[in-house]
Design a protein around this motif. Structure first.
Motif, mmCIF file in Angstrom:
data_model
loop_
_atom_site.group_PDB
_atom_site.id
_atom_site.type_symbol
_atom_site.label_atom_id
_atom_site.label_comp_id
_atom_site.label_asym_id
_atom_site.label_seq_id
_atom_site.Cartn_x
_atom_site.Cartn_y
_atom_site.Cartn_z
ATOM 1 N N PRO A 182 47.514 39.912 26.058
ATOM 2 C CA PRO A 182 46.122 40.196 26.522
ATOM 3 C C PRO A 182 45.949 39.283 27.848
ATOM 4 O O PRO A 182 46.423 38.123 27.991
ATOM 5 C CB PRO A 182 45.207 39.754 25.659
ATOM 6 N N PHE A 183 45.214 39.788 28.668
ATOM 7 C CA PHE A 183 45.076 39.184 30.085
ATOM 8 C C PHE A 183 43.548 39.150 30.184
ATOM 9 O O PHE A 183 43.087 40.217 29.978
ATOM 10 C CB PHE A 183 46.002 39.914 31.187
ATOM 11 N N ASN A 184 43.126 38.571 31.143
ATOM 12 C CA ASN A 184 41.897 38.610 31.675
ATOM 13 C C ASN A 184 41.696 38.620 33.242
ATOM 14 O O ASN A 184 42.782 38.162 33.927
ATOM 15 C CB ASN A 184 40.990 37.386 31.353
ATOM 16 N N LEU A 185 40.532 39.177 33.698
ATOM 17 C CA LEU A 185 40.549 38.892 35.100
ATOM 18 C C LEU A 185 39.576 37.581 35.526
ATOM 19 O O LEU A 185 39.013 37.373 34.622
ATOM 20 C CB LEU A 185 39.900 40.214 35.896
ATOM 21 N N ARG A 186 39.509 37.331 36.800
ATOM 22 C CA ARG A 186 38.693 36.476 37.273
ATOM 23 C C ARG A 186 37.133 36.846 37.157
ATOM 24 O O ARG A 186 36.791 38.160 37.014
ATOM 25 C CB ARG A 186 38.871 36.094 38.561
ATOM 26 N N ASP A 187 36.244 35.831 36.892
ATOM 27 C CA ASP A 187 34.766 36.265 36.859
ATOM 28 C C ASP A 187 34.120 37.430 37.935
ATOM 29 O O ASP A 187 33.439 38.217 37.270
ATOM 30 C CB ASP A 187 34.022 34.982 36.999
ATOM 31 N N LYS A 188 34.501 37.144 39.047
ATOM 32 C CA LYS A 188 34.037 38.185 40.083
ATOM 33 C C LYS A 188 34.749 39.370 40.328
ATOM 34 O O LYS A 188 34.560 40.249 41.310
ATOM 35 C CB LYS A 188 33.585 37.233 41.495
ATOM 36 N N ASP A 189 35.931 39.638 39.735
ATOM 37 C CA ASP A 189 36.795 40.624 39.946
ATOM 38 C C ASP A 189 36.283 42.154 39.565
ATOM 39 O O ASP A 189 35.376 42.089 38.583
ATOM 40 C CB ASP A 189 37.836 40.726 39.252
ATOM 41 N N TYR A 190 36.614 42.932 40.120
ATOM 42 C CA TYR A 190 35.981 44.314 39.799
ATOM 43 C C TYR A 190 36.955 44.780 38.833
ATOM 44 O O TYR A 190 38.165 44.359 38.612
ATOM 45 C CB TYR A 190 36.019 45.265 41.059
ATOM 46 N N TRP A 191 36.760 46.165 38.278
ATOM 47 C CA TRP A 191 37.847 46.679 37.306
ATOM 48 C C TRP A 191 38.074 46.133 35.957
ATOM 49 O O TRP A 191 38.970 46.355 35.128
ATOM 50 C CB TRP A 191 39.240 46.938 37.942
ATOM 51 N N LYS A 192 36.864 45.480 35.584
ATOM 52 C CA LYS A 192 37.008 44.644 34.049
ATOM 53 C C LYS A 192 37.067 45.570 33.229
ATOM 54 O O LYS A 192 37.740 45.461 32.384
ATOM 55 C CB LYS A 192 35.912 43.687 34.208
ATOM 56 N N GLU A 193 36.200 46.676 33.170
ATOM 57 C CA GLU A 193 36.391 47.657 32.076
ATOM 58 C C GLU A 193 37.974 48.190 31.928
ATOM 59 O O GLU A 193 38.020 48.540 30.761
ATOM 60 C CB GLU A 193 35.521 48.774 32.466
ATOM 61 N N PHE A 194 38.238 48.516 33.096
ATOM 62 C CA PHE A 194 39.859 49.029 32.914
ATOM 63 C C PHE A 194 40.654 47.962 32.295
ATOM 64 O O PHE A 194 41.492 48.406 31.601
ATOM 65 C CB PHE A 194 40.261 49.513 34.456
ATOM 66 N N ALA A 195 40.485 46.626 32.654
ATOM 67 C CA ALA A 195 41.089 45.744 32.020
ATOM 68 C C ALA A 195 41.044 45.758 30.415
ATOM 69 O O ALA A 195 42.174 45.720 29.684
ATOM 70 C CB ALA A 195 40.819 44.181 32.575
ATOM 71 N N VAL A 196 39.624 45.746 30.118
ATOM 72 C CA VAL A 196 39.448 46.061 28.555
ATOM 73 C C VAL A 196 40.042 47.103 28.087
ATOM 74 O O VAL A 196 40.811 46.976 26.921
ATOM 75 C CB VAL A 196 37.800 45.985 28.414
#
Length: 140
Positions: A108-122
């Motif tokens: 599992p990976f996470n993006l930075r707080d202000k990054d876009y595309w967080k829903e795609f990462a989920v």
């Protein structure tokens, strides 16, 4: 979670294209602004010689011209930094998808707080969780 990435200019094709587009807009605005300032100067005093018009435009618009050139590198740097918030995650997605294609299910990976595309990462994390558990995808 506040992760830091070292490089800001990570995808020259995308970020370079965005910067070139911004430079085109900036140049167009700058040239149109100068043309309008010069036209207004000529229309206000049509009998003066051209050298006097140019001197007047420089005298009246010189601070604007200098400010525009001073702000250009700031705009460029900020645009590269801003574009990194959506270009960086895409590069990360490509890397984890390529790992999965090679047969390694990425952790599992996470993006930075202000990054876009967080829903795609989920969504990608959910897919990789399913692959790790060996469950087949459910049909809708």
């Amino acid at each position: 979670m506040n992760q830091r990435r070292g490089a800001r200019y990570v995808d020259p094709s995308v970020q370079g294209g965005i910067v070139l587009r911004m430079l085109f807009y900036w140049t167009t605005f700058f040239l149109v602004g100068l043309a309008i300032a010069f036209a207004v100067q000529v229309l206000c005093n049509p009998l003066e010689p051209m050298s006097a018009h140019l001197a007047s435009v420089w005298q009246n618009q010189g601070p604007f011209i200098l400010a525009a050139f001073c702000l250009l590198p700031i705009y460029t740097f900020d645009l590269i930094r801003f574009s990194h918030r959506f270009v960086g995650p895409i590069i990360r997605f490509r890397r984890v998808v390529n790992e999965a294609v090679e047969g390694d299910v990425p952790p599992p990976f996470n993006l930075r707080d202000k990054d876009y595309w967080k829903e795609f990462a989920v969504d990608l994390n959910r897919l990789f969780d399913r692959l790790r558990s060996g469950r087949a995808p459910q049909e809708s």
